[in-house]
Design a protein around this motif. Structure first.
Motif, PDB file in Angstrom:
ATOM      1  N   PHE A 238       0.846  -1.180   0.000  1.00 32.00           N
ATOM      2  CA  PHE A 238       0.000   0.000   0.000  1.00 32.00           C
ATOM      3  C   PHE A 238       0.889   1.240   0.000  1.00 32.00           C
ATOM      4  N   ASP A 239       0.490   2.249  -0.781  1.00 28.88           N
ATOM      5  CA  ASP A 239       1.294   3.456  -0.924  1.00 28.88           C
ATOM      6  C   ASP A 239       1.537   4.140   0.421  1.00 28.88           C
ATOM      7  N   THR A 240       2.687   4.781   0.536  1.00 26.79           N
ATOM      8  CA  THR A 240       3.006   5.591   1.715  1.00 26.79           C
ATOM      9  C   THR A 240       2.950   7.060   1.307  1.00 26.79           C
ATOM     10  N   VAL A 241       2.419   7.911   2.204  1.00 25.86           N
ATOM     11  CA  VAL A 241       2.067   9.282   1.815  1.00 25.86           C
ATOM     12  C   VAL A 241       2.602  10.320   2.799  1.00 25.86           C
ATOM     13  N   CYS A 242       3.842  10.151   3.223  1.00 23.07           N
ATOM     14  CA  CYS A 242       4.421  11.103   4.179  1.00 23.07           C
ATOM     15  C   CYS A 242       4.503  12.510   3.592  1.00 23.07           C
ATOM     16  N   ALA A 243       4.944  12.634   2.339  1.00 22.40           N
ATOM     17  CA  ALA A 243       5.123  13.962   1.740  1.00 22.40           C
ATOM     18  C   ALA A 243       3.790  14.694   1.559  1.00 22.40           C
ATOM     19  N   PRO A 244       2.726  14.059   1.024  1.00 22.24           N
ATOM     20  CA  PRO A 244       1.442  14.765   0.950  1.00 22.24           C
ATOM     21  C   PRO A 244       0.929  15.207   2.315  1.00 22.24           C
ATOM     22  N   MET A 245       1.126  14.366   3.345  1.00 23.30           N
ATOM     23  CA  MET A 245       0.660  14.741   4.680  1.00 23.30           C
ATOM     24  C   MET A 245       1.415  15.965   5.195  1.00 23.30           C
ATOM     25  N   LEU A 246       2.740  15.970   5.006  1.00 18.19           N
ATOM     26  CA  LEU A 246       3.528  17.113   5.464  1.00 18.19           C
ATOM     27  C   LEU A 246       3.174  18.372   4.690  1.00 18.19           C
ATOM     28  N   LEU A 247       2.944  18.230   3.385  1.00 20.22           N
ATOM     29  CA  LEU A 247       2.558  19.390   2.588  1.00 20.22           C
ATOM     30  C   LEU A 247       1.224  19.947   3.078  1.00 20.22           C
ATOM     31  N   GLY A 248       0.318  19.069   3.487  1.00 23.67           N
ATOM     32  CA  GLY A 248      -0.942  19.533   4.056  1.00 23.67           C
ATOM     33  C   GLY A 248      -0.716  20.375   5.303  1.00 23.67           C
ATOM     34  N   ARG A 249       0.219  19.961   6.150  1.00 22.71           N
ATOM     35  CA  ARG A 249       0.529  20.737   7.356  1.00 22.71           C
ATOM     36  C   ARG A 249       1.167  22.081   6.998  1.00 22.71           C
ATOM     37  N   VAL A 250       1.972  22.093   5.962  1.00 19.33           N
ATOM     38  CA  VAL A 250       2.562  23.356   5.509  1.00 19.33           C
ATOM     39  C   VAL A 250       1.466  24.302   5.033  1.00 19.33           C
ATOM     40  N   LEU A 251       0.489  23.776   4.320  1.00 15.67           N
ATOM     41  CA  LEU A 251      -0.631  24.609   3.871  1.00 15.67           C
ATOM     42  C   LEU A 251      -1.435  25.141   5.057  1.00 15.67           C
TER      43      LEU A 251
END
Length: 281
Positions: A238-251
């Motif tokens: 299953f895909d791992t999504v650390c970067a999208p999650m962190l980008l969400g926090r940056v937003l």
């Protein structure tokens, strides 16, 4: 991505071309493996991208090259002189390789954020939308819920759209009638057709669409006013999504910067939480 990084050079090479979904998949793979892309054979690239070898050839032709060898020669010519293929990772087990891939994804995100202007623009669009609809379906639903949970602490009206079906467009309509001017979307593979259709509808209704997606070549790109790419890891089942999650926090941070009352709202929440004994210290 910084303008001189291998990933940034590949991104510029692909931009402006009308690519099929299969070709976008190849482009995404090459951006993720930017350092060793000039050294991959067409067979190796096809295997990494999960496509056929003829698809790689057609991809190179779509970019204006005579074939894949010509594309690879071009990549070697523009690569730094000391560029070498990346370590194949033979000394790491599959779990370690997945972690290292996510570290690389976070490094790409760091390069992207060297130019803060797109995130700052997104923050202004999202902070100014009352209400703020946040869309994320299937694999991206947890991203939308997490973003909505924190955004609601500083934004007066956040509406999470994490379920599809016949009511989805109705809920977009409802947000638009209530005064929404922008929509936040998280889009992750496999991209649900319903999400793509919902973004197209939102744009038709006059909403500015800000999207966090796994790639600038994702199917949602053509329906997004501002797309911020954050690569995913695909080395596990299953895909791992650390970067999208962190980008969400940056937003979220960018939204807070645009809301003068954000800090007061956070402090008010802390006072109420303490009074209710909401958390265990």
């Amino acid at each position: 991505m910084s303008g001189s990084s291998p990933a940034a050079r590949l991104q510029r090479l692909f931009e402006g071309h009308r690519l099929t979904p299969t070709q976008r998949r190849i482009a995404h793979c090459m951006v993720r493996r930017a350092a060793d892309a000039p050294f991959l054979s067409s067979v190796e690239l096809a295997e990494l991208a999960g496509v056929s070898q003829p698809s790689v050839t057609r991809f190179a032709v779509a970019l204006g090259f005579d074939g894949y060898p010509a594309l690879r020669r071009h990549l070697r010519e523009v690569a730094p002189a000391d560029a070498e293929p990346e370590d194949a990772g033979d000394t790491y087990n599959e779990y370690q390789q997945a972690v290292r891939a996510e570290i690389e994804n976070l490094q790409h995100l760091s390069d992207l954020l060297a130019d803060p202007a797109p995130v700052e623009r997104a923050g202004r669009l999202l902070a100014g939308s009352r209400p703020l609809p946040v869309l994320g379906l299937r694999a991206a639903s947890s991203q939308a819920r997490g973003f909505g949970y924190f955004a609601a602490k500083v934004h007066p009206d956040v509406r999470v759209l994490d379920e599809g079906g016949g009511m989805l467009l109705d809920r977009i309509d409802s947000a638009r009638r209530a005064g929404a001017t922008a929509l936040m979307c998280f889009a992750l593979p496999r991209h649900p057709r319903e999400c793509v259709d919902a973004l197209a509808y939102a744009k038709d209704q006059g909403l500015a669409v800000v999207t966090v997606a796994d790639s600038a070549f994702a199917p949602v790109a053509k329906h997004s006013d501002l797309l911020l790419p954050a690569a995913i890891g695909s080395g596990l089942s299953f895909d791992t999504v650390c970067a999208p999650m962190l980008l969400g926090r940056v937003l979220l941070e960018a939204i807070c910067d645009e809301l003068p009352e954000a800090q007061a709202r956070l402090e008010e929440f802390d006072v109420r939480a303490a009074a209710r004994g909401l958390f265990v210290e």
